[in-house]
Design an enzyme around this catalytic site. Structure first.
Site, PDB file in Angstrom:
ATOM      1  N   HIS A 148       0.805  -1.106   0.088  1.00  0.00           N
ATOM      2  CA  HIS A 148      -0.080   0.012   0.021  1.00  0.00           C
ATOM      3  C   HIS A 148       0.851   1.246  -0.009  1.00  0.00           C
ATOM      4  O   HIS A 148       2.080   1.044  -0.080  1.00  0.00           O
ATOM      5  CB  HIS A 148      -1.041   0.013   1.255  1.00  0.00           C
ATOM      6  CG  HIS A 148      -0.383  -0.132   2.462  1.00  0.00           C
ATOM      7  ND1 HIS A 148       0.441  -0.901   2.998  1.00  0.00           N
ATOM      8  CD2 HIS A 148      -0.290   0.936   3.579  1.00  0.00           C
ATOM      9  CE1 HIS A 148       1.147  -0.880   4.377  1.00  0.00           C
ATOM     10  NE2 HIS A 148       0.401   0.474   4.443  1.00  0.00           N
ATOM     11  N   HIS A 150       1.308   4.078   2.059  1.00  0.00           N
ATOM     12  CA  HIS A 150       1.852   4.537   3.270  1.00  0.00           C
ATOM     13  C   HIS A 150       3.425   4.648   3.193  1.00  0.00           C
ATOM     14  O   HIS A 150       3.871   3.671   2.493  1.00  0.00           O
ATOM     15  CB  HIS A 150       1.454   4.129   4.329  1.00  0.00           C
ATOM     16  CG  HIS A 150      -0.086   4.128   4.852  1.00  0.00           C
ATOM     17  ND1 HIS A 150      -0.680   3.451   5.761  1.00  0.00           N
ATOM     18  CD2 HIS A 150      -0.792   5.110   4.251  1.00  0.00           C
ATOM     19  CE1 HIS A 150      -1.908   3.693   5.644  1.00  0.00           C
ATOM     20  NE2 HIS A 150      -2.111   4.957   4.830  1.00  0.00           N
ATOM     21  N   ASP A 152       5.834   4.314   5.249  1.00  0.00           N
ATOM     22  CA  ASP A 152       6.635   3.457   5.818  1.00  0.00           C
ATOM     23  C   ASP A 152       6.735   2.052   5.153  1.00  0.00           C
ATOM     24  O   ASP A 152       7.308   1.086   5.696  1.00  0.00           O
ATOM     25  CB  ASP A 152       6.331   3.347   7.159  1.00  0.00           C
ATOM     26  CG  ASP A 152       4.642   2.683   7.251  1.00  0.00           C
ATOM     27  OD1 ASP A 152       3.988   3.104   6.480  1.00  0.00           O
ATOM     28  OD2 ASP A 152       4.684   2.068   8.426  1.00  0.00           O
ATOM     29  N   HIS A 153       5.888   1.982   4.048  1.00  0.00           N
ATOM     30  CA  HIS A 153       6.005   0.835   3.112  1.00  0.00           C
ATOM     31  C   HIS A 153       6.582   1.087   1.626  1.00  0.00           C
ATOM     32  O   HIS A 153       6.911   0.207   1.013  1.00  0.00           O
ATOM     33  CB  HIS A 153       4.508   0.015   3.217  1.00  0.00           C
ATOM     34  CG  HIS A 153       4.010  -0.352   4.472  1.00  0.00           C
ATOM     35  ND1 HIS A 153       4.299  -1.799   4.554  1.00  0.00           N
ATOM     36  CD2 HIS A 153       3.648   0.206   5.605  1.00  0.00           C
ATOM     37  CE1 HIS A 153       3.704  -1.851   6.051  1.00  0.00           C
ATOM     38  NE2 HIS A 153       3.440  -0.839   6.694  1.00  0.00           N
ATOM     39  N   HIS A 205      -7.484  -1.211   5.300  1.00  0.00           N
ATOM     40  CA  HIS A 205      -6.569  -0.091   5.785  1.00  0.00           C
ATOM     41  C   HIS A 205      -6.240   0.821   4.908  1.00  0.00           C
ATOM     42  O   HIS A 205      -6.327   2.015   5.310  1.00  0.00           O
ATOM     43  CB  HIS A 205      -5.157  -1.153   5.928  1.00  0.00           C
ATOM     44  CG  HIS A 205      -4.233  -0.401   6.793  1.00  0.00           C
ATOM     45  ND1 HIS A 205      -4.114   0.084   7.775  1.00  0.00           N
ATOM     46  CD2 HIS A 205      -3.062   0.153   6.000  1.00  0.00           C
ATOM     47  CE1 HIS A 205      -2.941   0.882   8.307  1.00  0.00           C
ATOM     48  NE2 HIS A 205      -2.233   0.724   6.952  1.00  0.00           N
ATOM     49  N   ASP A 229      -0.078  -4.399   6.307  1.00  0.00           N
ATOM     50  CA  ASP A 229      -0.737  -3.802   7.019  1.00  0.00           C
ATOM     51  C   ASP A 229      -2.186  -4.363   7.225  1.00  0.00           C
ATOM     52  O   ASP A 229      -3.147  -3.819   8.076  1.00  0.00           O
ATOM     53  CB  ASP A 229      -0.947  -2.276   7.450  1.00  0.00           C
ATOM     54  CG  ASP A 229       0.369  -1.561   7.985  1.00  0.00           C
ATOM     55  OD1 ASP A 229       1.238  -2.258   8.080  1.00  0.00           O
ATOM     56  OD2 ASP A 229       0.797  -0.436   7.824  1.00  0.00           O
ATOM     57  N   HIS A 267       4.869  -5.339  10.373  1.00  0.00           N
ATOM     58  CA  HIS A 267       5.358  -4.737  11.629  1.00  0.00           C
ATOM     59  C   HIS A 267       5.583  -5.839  12.644  1.00  0.00           C
ATOM     60  O   HIS A 267       5.080  -6.742  12.678  1.00  0.00           O
ATOM     61  CB  HIS A 267       4.195  -3.813  12.160  1.00  0.00           C
ATOM     62  CG  HIS A 267       4.224  -2.492  11.138  1.00  0.00           C
ATOM     63  ND1 HIS A 267       4.875  -1.261  11.482  1.00  0.00           N
ATOM     64  CD2 HIS A 267       3.365  -2.388  10.226  1.00  0.00           C
ATOM     65  CE1 HIS A 267       4.420  -0.560  10.790  1.00  0.00           C
ATOM     66  NE2 HIS A 267       3.568  -1.007   9.910  1.00  0.00           N
TER      67      HIS A 267
END
Length: 361
Positions: A148, A150, A152-153, A205, A229, A267
């Protein structure tokens, strides 16, 4: 045209005016009166939701989000120069799965065809850490799979795709993934050497969230689910761009996979999630055994992934909304009592509410 799932401009304006009116009424009403107390609670809830939506929109749709991600990256590199956790690769017949600890609790992954020396990166948020693993393994990066948008990905997509000119960036076209070159839809398959990786649409998400299933048949081993996520050990992701029904459907997609499927999450949340699972199902022995193992792992800063989907079915409350034991464990009240999709979605919402309360303590 407004982005699906978000308010149109007139709704933003109306929402702001509503907050302003509530503030004025709050200011002129007598101190301690019932109206004042009620409006204070309403205002707090509404303004928090409004502020969250504004902040989330800035994070996902502007360069402010990228700047925030860069700050996270610098802090994590300084705090964890060797990564937040000690990981171990899994070796199969000609296939290697290498977890890479990045940021403060994320995982990226390299999936390697060891015979062809070709690699696929999943959610490479720290390009420096992923590149170091590529060089150490002596492989060629040919594809990036992004679950996705975001940061942090997806934050490493630019640097890695520029460094590896033939590298393709895969993901959902609905999610605004940076530097996407090859859009994927539900059930599309990415082939790299002997690696056969299927994309599964799992919105909730984010609107375009995908998980990736590495087929174990070509190498006669377990299949591997890279869940981003959507799903964690004993937990699931927040529903930012959907509702409980959407998230439930996505979790059911994963529930349809085999018990021996290895779960590689985005995570390291295992200890926290199992702690919450113990609150809602304190007599679940499978959870207790897993918690003891996880605590031993984390004392030595060792990674807790992968688990298996069979394990997750036994203790992950977000995969157990169909279980009478979980429904009874939550106690009497207005919550769900049946096994239909509507009541399961209500139970999922209640679990998320309880999880947030548990985390805030």
């Amino acid at each position: 045209m407004a982005w699906q799932g978000w308010p149109a401009p007139w709704q933003w304006v109306a929402g702001c005016w509503l907050v302003l009116v509530l503030v004025l009424v709050l200011l002129v009403s007598p101190r301690g009166c019932r109206v004042r107390r009620g409006l204070r609670g309403l205002l707090m809830g509404h303004s928090q939701r409004l502020l969250f939506r504004i902040g989330y929109s800035l994070y996902t749709r502007t360069w402010l989000g990228y700047l925030f991600y860069r700050q996270q990256l610098r802090r994590a590199r300084n705090r964890y120069p060797k990564g937040h956790s000690k990981t171990q690769p899994r070796l199969f017949n000609g296939v290697k799965v290498l977890p890479i600890p990045v940021l403060s609790d994320n995982y990226s992954y390299l999936i390697i065809d060891t015979q062809a020396q070709l690699a696929v990166a999943v959610d490479p948020s720290d390009p420096r850490a992923v590149q170091a693993s590529i060089e150490k393994e002596g492989v060629t990066l040919v594809a990036i799979l992004c679950t996705h948008k975001h940061w942090d990905h997806s934050g490493g997509n630019r640097d890695l795709s520029r460094r590896h000119r033939d590298c393709r960036v895969y993901g959902s076209p609905q999610d605004g993934i940076p530097y996407l070159t090859h859009p994927l839809c539900h059930q599309d398959v990415v082939s790299v050497g002997r690696l056969q990786i299927r994309a599964l649409a799992t919105p909730g998400h984010t609107q375009g969230h995908l998980v990736y299933l590495l087929d174990g048949e070509p190498y006669k081993g377990p299949s591997c689910l890279f869940s981003g996520d959507l799903l964690f050990l004993s937990g699931c992701g927040r529903t930012f761009e959907g509702n409980a029904e959407t998230m439930l459907s996505s979790l059911d997609t994963v529930l349809g996979l085999g018990d021996d499927t290895l779960l590689w999450p985005g995570h390291e949340y295992a200890e926290e999630n199992l702690g919450f699972a113990g609150v809602v199902e304190p007599e679940n022995l499978a959870r207790e055994r897993k918690m003891q193992w996880v605590q031993r792992q984390r004392l030595e800063r060792k990674s807790t992934c992968p688990s298996t989907l069979g394990e997750e079915r036994s203790y992950n409350p977000f995969l157990r909304t169909h279980c009478l034991a979980l429904q009874e464990a939550l106690g009497p009240g207005p919550g769900p009592t049946g096994d239909d999709d509507c009541s399961r979605a209500q139970l999922l919402e209640e679990l998320r509410r309880l999880k947030d309360m548990h985390k805030s303590k």
